[in-house]
Scaffold this motif. Structure first.
Motif, PDB file in Angstrom:
ATOM      1  N   VAL A 140     -20.071  23.064  13.544  1.00 15.18           N
ATOM      2  CA  VAL A 140     -21.693  23.356  13.363  1.00 15.18           C
ATOM      3  C   VAL A 140     -22.096  22.721  15.404  1.00 15.18           C
ATOM      4  N   THR A 141     -21.143  21.296  15.979  1.00 15.65           N
ATOM      5  CA  THR A 141     -21.657  21.303  17.125  1.00 15.65           C
ATOM      6  C   THR A 141     -20.925  22.519  18.467  1.00 15.65           C
ATOM      7  N   ARG A 142     -19.843  23.649  18.161  1.00 17.68           N
ATOM      8  CA  ARG A 142     -19.368  23.944  18.746  1.00 17.68           C
ATOM      9  C   ARG A 142     -18.246  23.506  19.868  1.00 17.68           C
ATOM     10  N   LYS A 143     -18.045  22.312  18.893  1.00 17.63           N
ATOM     11  CA  LYS A 143     -16.924  21.267  20.593  1.00 17.63           C
ATOM     12  C   LYS A 143     -15.552  21.160  19.694  1.00 17.63           C
ATOM     13  N   ASN A 144     -15.017  21.441  21.034  1.00 20.40           N
ATOM     14  CA  ASN A 144     -13.400  21.050  20.501  1.00 20.40           C
ATOM     15  C   ASN A 144     -12.412  22.555  20.229  1.00 20.40           C
ATOM     16  N   LEU A 145     -13.205  23.274  19.740  1.00 23.05           N
ATOM     17  CA  LEU A 145     -12.295  24.566  19.477  1.00 23.05           C
ATOM     18  C   LEU A 145     -11.244  25.209  20.037  1.00 23.05           C
ATOM     19  N   ASN A 146     -11.049  25.747  18.966  1.00 21.20           N
ATOM     20  CA  ASN A 146      -9.445  26.438  19.534  1.00 21.20           C
ATOM     21  C   ASN A 146      -9.543  28.068  20.448  1.00 21.20           C
ATOM     22  N   LEU A 171     -21.989  31.283  -5.212  1.00 21.95           N
ATOM     23  CA  LEU A 171     -22.714  32.066  -3.847  1.00 21.95           C
ATOM     24  C   LEU A 171     -21.556  31.657  -2.395  1.00 21.95           C
ATOM     25  N   SER A 172     -22.040  33.469  -2.145  1.00 20.42           N
ATOM     26  CA  SER A 172     -21.410  32.655  -0.206  1.00 20.42           C
ATOM     27  C   SER A 172     -22.256  31.861   0.226  1.00 20.42           C
ATOM     28  N   VAL A 173     -21.024  31.019   1.293  1.00 22.46           N
ATOM     29  CA  VAL A 173     -21.524  29.474   2.198  1.00 22.46           C
ATOM     30  C   VAL A 173     -22.044  29.969   2.957  1.00 22.46           C
ATOM     31  N   GLU A 174     -22.988  29.476   3.434  1.00 21.84           N
ATOM     32  CA  GLU A 174     -23.039  29.641   5.091  1.00 21.84           C
ATOM     33  C   GLU A 174     -22.928  28.688   6.166  1.00 21.84           C
ATOM     34  N   LEU A 175     -21.407  28.108   7.224  1.00 24.75           N
ATOM     35  CA  LEU A 175     -21.439  27.454   7.993  1.00 24.75           C
ATOM     36  C   LEU A 175     -21.693  27.360   8.599  1.00 24.75           C
ATOM     37  N   GLY A 176     -22.388  26.485  10.026  1.00 26.64           N
ATOM     38  CA  GLY A 176     -22.690  26.310  11.510  1.00 26.64           C
ATOM     39  C   GLY A 176     -23.211  27.857  11.640  1.00 26.64           C
ATOM     40  N   GLY A 177     -24.170  28.724  10.815  1.00 22.47           N
ATOM     41  CA  GLY A 177     -24.535  29.805  11.241  1.00 22.47           C
ATOM     42  C   GLY A 177     -23.518  31.514  10.446  1.00 22.47           C
ATOM     43  N   VAL A 178     -22.617  30.942   9.958  1.00 18.44           N
ATOM     44  CA  VAL A 178     -21.490  31.756  10.156  1.00 18.44           C
ATOM     45  C   VAL A 178     -21.493  31.939   8.402  1.00 18.44           C
ATOM     46  N   GLN A 179     -21.746  33.364   8.324  1.00 18.73           N
ATOM     47  CA  GLN A 179     -21.041  33.681   6.301  1.00 18.73           C
ATOM     48  C   GLN A 179     -20.260  33.822   5.957  1.00 18.73           C
ATOM     49  N   ILE A 232       0.997  -1.568   0.097  1.00 19.38           N
ATOM     50  CA  ILE A 232      -0.466  -0.270   0.246  1.00 19.38           C
ATOM     51  C   ILE A 232       1.166   1.405   0.447  1.00 19.38           C
ATOM     52  N   ASP A 233       0.951   2.019  -0.876  1.00 22.27           N
ATOM     53  CA  ASP A 233       1.794   3.149  -1.095  1.00 22.27           C
ATOM     54  C   ASP A 233       1.120   4.130  -0.791  1.00 22.27           C
ATOM     55  N   TYR A 234      -0.071   4.680  -0.782  1.00 22.48           N
ATOM     56  CA  TYR A 234      -0.894   5.797  -0.313  1.00 22.48           C
ATOM     57  C   TYR A 234      -2.197   5.277   0.320  1.00 22.48           C
ATOM     58  N   ALA A 235      -2.804   6.258   1.393  1.00 24.55           N
ATOM     59  CA  ALA A 235      -4.178   6.399   2.088  1.00 24.55           C
ATOM     60  C   ALA A 235      -4.638   7.764   2.168  1.00 24.55           C
ATOM     61  N   MET A 236      -5.824   8.124   2.202  1.00 21.93           N
ATOM     62  CA  MET A 236      -6.435   9.043   2.084  1.00 21.93           C
ATOM     63  C   MET A 236      -7.914   9.102   2.739  1.00 21.93           C
ATOM     64  N   LEU A 237      -7.457  10.053   3.515  1.00 23.82           N
ATOM     65  CA  LEU A 237      -8.683  10.555   4.469  1.00 23.82           C
ATOM     66  C   LEU A 237      -9.521  11.003   3.825  1.00 23.82           C
ATOM     67  N   GLY A 238     -11.372  10.822   4.092  1.00 24.24           N
ATOM     68  CA  GLY A 238     -11.909  12.746   3.929  1.00 24.24           C
ATOM     69  C   GLY A 238     -12.306  12.162   5.256  1.00 24.24           C
ATOM     70  N   THR A 239     -13.196  13.216   5.982  1.00 21.63           N
ATOM     71  CA  THR A 239     -14.142  13.149   7.095  1.00 21.63           C
ATOM     72  C   THR A 239     -14.648  14.929   7.858  1.00 21.63           C
ATOM     73  N   THR A 240     -15.349  14.196   8.490  1.00 21.46           N
ATOM     74  CA  THR A 240     -16.766  15.578   8.490  1.00 21.46           C
ATOM     75  C   THR A 240     -16.497  15.823  10.097  1.00 21.46           C
ATOM     76  N   GLN A 241     -15.058  15.844  10.318  1.00 22.88           N
ATOM     77  CA  GLN A 241     -14.783  16.375  11.648  1.00 22.88           C
ATOM     78  C   GLN A 241     -14.336  17.973  11.874  1.00 22.88           C
ATOM     79  N   CYS A 242     -14.405  18.454  10.878  1.00 24.67           N
ATOM     80  CA  CYS A 242     -13.811  19.870  11.037  1.00 24.67           C
ATOM     81  C   CYS A 242     -15.687  20.600  10.925  1.00 24.67           C
ATOM     82  N   THR A 243     -16.445  20.289  10.344  1.00 25.63           N
ATOM     83  CA  THR A 243     -17.473  20.590   9.728  1.00 25.63           C
ATOM     84  C   THR A 243     -18.049  20.051  10.792  1.00 25.63           C
ATOM     85  N   ASN A 244     -17.845  19.083  12.321  1.00 20.76           N
ATOM     86  CA  ASN A 244     -18.683  18.779  13.233  1.00 20.76           C
ATOM     87  C   ASN A 244     -18.816  19.334  13.954  1.00 20.76           C
ATOM     88  N   ALA A 245     -16.803  19.918  14.209  1.00 18.75           N
ATOM     89  CA  ALA A 245     -16.510  20.793  15.424  1.00 18.75           C
ATOM     90  C   ALA A 245     -17.434  22.399  15.324  1.00 18.75           C
TER      91      ALA A 245
END
Length: 519
Positions: free
Chosen positions: A74-80, A296-304, A59-72
């Motif tokens: 939206v849920t307001r959790k684990n933010l800097n 169009l501009s995109v709303e993410l977690g209530g943020v434009q 196996i030469d390459y491994a790729m990951l797609g994840t929703t973790q940053c989106t979920n953080a």
């Protein structure tokens, strides 16, 4: 024979696939997403290796797609904890930074906000000198209070000098342990939305770090040693270092992976993709093999925001969508039983009538015990199923840009529910392995580079200027890990800005190519 491994972590399932050097799917897997994410990935990789029987050292390459940053977000959790700095006083002080963010998000990441003199005009000319002494005072005040800093300057996509200098000044005082996000590297023209995107990027740095490290640990636990990449929302890949710097670019990579995977599995580079899951149906457009971006501009977690996002239309319809029947009439969704489908749907012995039950009663799907839905009147089943098809067809029409019929590709776990005849489709394709199109999309992704700026384009030198900009985009892709020999321009836009003086033109160029040392 060499291999690629693709993983896509969704809200319900973690999907995985292994492809060989001929880009053939060797094996696939679906595993329930776990709360800690890592253990679900570990189990998925373990099952992939077990079912494929391949030598993991190949196996030469491994790729990951994840929703973790989106979920953080939206849920307001684990933010800097973020320090927000806008360079633009006195011209840009009329509206305060992140003023439009929801209050609950401001309370977490918006406690330290500053405005500093400086900034540039649309053509890159100086508005006023950067107030370096003020920045030094800000740095002293932020020391020990934040672990991430977002810097935004007026028209920095044209001239980023003040953002770069501000970072240098603050870093000299605070140190290198604090993460920096510069708006010139994140969003496009439009100060407020670009600033919001930059602040969100700064807020999810730690989430990205945990996710990337978790993926690497999952591979290590299965003794897989290979190069690791992470999926962006434009259908391309980025390195771990790039991901940690720009985690906002992972947002919406799940639907994008499905679009790319569908295009690959069907061998269609121009089509409408219908990804049917347990709760929603995501519909997008593939052009030249890549997702069409939202204009169009995109709303993410209530943020434009205004950073790039795929043009996706989400419909509250999936295999677990609840169907309510009352007095001969009915209502479809938007509520869903989601991952509890095998417990609550009628065909599995549950008490809830779902879209899956209707598909079984209609004879479109063989699943569970069909006897449990035989009580439904045929005329009612026909009406409900026809309405389901109408909802899909109406959503497809929303995404079309002309009256011409186009190919429609069905993917996702719920794709088997849908009739193979769709109004407005030139053909309907449900390719093999479509249930894990998102994982396959992550595995086949290329590396990209993008340039978006406002230029003063002298008509006499237009060809020369555009060629130079395209070369910059190619170099950006190569710097991110693309094979220079196979990298090419995949999209180009130039829009004259009549409301600005001179020959101001907004130019956006994207280049993409396969990974270096492609198998």
């Amino acid at each position: 024979m060499r291999y690629k491994l693709g993983i896509d972590v969704g809200g319900t399932n973690t999907d995985g696939a292994i492809l060989d050097s001929n880009m053939e799917v060797i094996t696939e897997v679906k595993y329930p997403t776990t709360n800690d994410i890592e253990s679900g990935i570990v189990a998925s990789v373990e099952q992939l290796l077990s079912s494929s029987g391949i030598d993991k050292s190949l196996i030469d390459y491994a790729m990951l797609g994840t929703t973790q940053c989106t979920n953080a977000i939206v849920t307001r959790k684990n933010l800097n904890k973020v320090g927000v700095i806008r360079i633009g006083a006195p011209a840009g002080t009329a509206i305060e930074p992140i003023y439009s963010m929801p209050d609950d998000l401001k309370e977490i990441i918006g406690q330290y906000i500053y405005q500093v003199r400086g900034g540039h005009e649309f053509n890159g000319n100086l508005i006023t000198d950067l107030d370096e002494e003020h920045l030094k005072d800000i740095a002293e005040n932020l020391k020990g209070k934040v672990n991430s800093i977002a810097i935004t300057s007026i028209f920095s996509p044209v001239n980023k000098e003040h953002e770069v200098r501000a970072k240098e000044i603050i870093e000299d005082i605070i140190g290198t342990d604090v993460a920096f996000s510069l708006s010139s590297e994140i969003g496009s023209i439009s100060l407020l939305e670009r600033e919001n995107a930059t602040v969100l990027n700064a807020a999810i740095i730690d989430v990205a770090k945990r996710t990337t490290e978790g993926f690497q640990k999952a591979l290590e636990k299965n003794n897989v040693e290979c190069e690791v990449y992470f999926c962006q929302n434009d259908g391309t890949l980025m390195s771990k270092e790039y991901t940690l710097k720009y985690p906002i670019l992972t947002v919406a990579c799940g639907p994008t992976n499905s679009l790319r995977g569908a295009s690959f599995l069907s061998s269609h580079e121009d089509a409408i993709i219908v990804d049917i899951g347990g709760t929603t149906t995501d519909i997008g457009v593939i052009h030249n093999g890549f997702p069409r971006e939202s204009s169009l501009s995109v709303e993410l977690g209530g943020v434009q925001t205004n950073f790039r996002m795929p043009d996706i239309y989400s419909l509250g319809l999936g295999g677990g969508t609840i169907v309510q029947v009352f007095e001969g009439d009915f209502k479809i969704g938007p509520d869903s039983v989601g991952y509890k489908l095998t417990e609550e749907a009628k065909v599995f012995g549950g008490d809830t009538l779902t879209v899956t039950d209707i598909a079984v009663a209609k004879g479109k799907l063989e699943l569970g015990d069909s006897e449990k839905v035989q009580y439904l009147e045929k005329e009612l089943v026909d009406r409900i199923y026809n309405r389901i098809m109408e909802m899909i067809e109406e959503a497809i029409e929303r995404m079309k840009t002309s009256e011409q019929e186009v190919p429609v590709i069905l993917v996702g776990g719920g794709s088997a529910l849908i009739s193979k005849k769709i109004e407005g489709a030139s053909e309907v394709i449900n390719p093999q392995n479509s249930g894990v199109a998102n994982a396959i999309g992550s595995a086949i992704s290329d590396i990209s580079g993008e340039i978006e700026k406002i230029y003063n384009v002298d008509p006499a030198k237009r060809t020369e200027i555009i060629a130079e900009i395209k070369e910059f985009a190619i170099k950006e892709a190569v710097r991110a890990g693309a094979d220079e020999r196979k990298t090419e321009i995949i999209s180009f836009e130039d829009v004259p800005l009549a409301y600005l003086p001179g020959n101001a033109t907004r130019i956006k160029v994207k280049a993409a190519g396969p990974l270096k040392e492609e198998m």
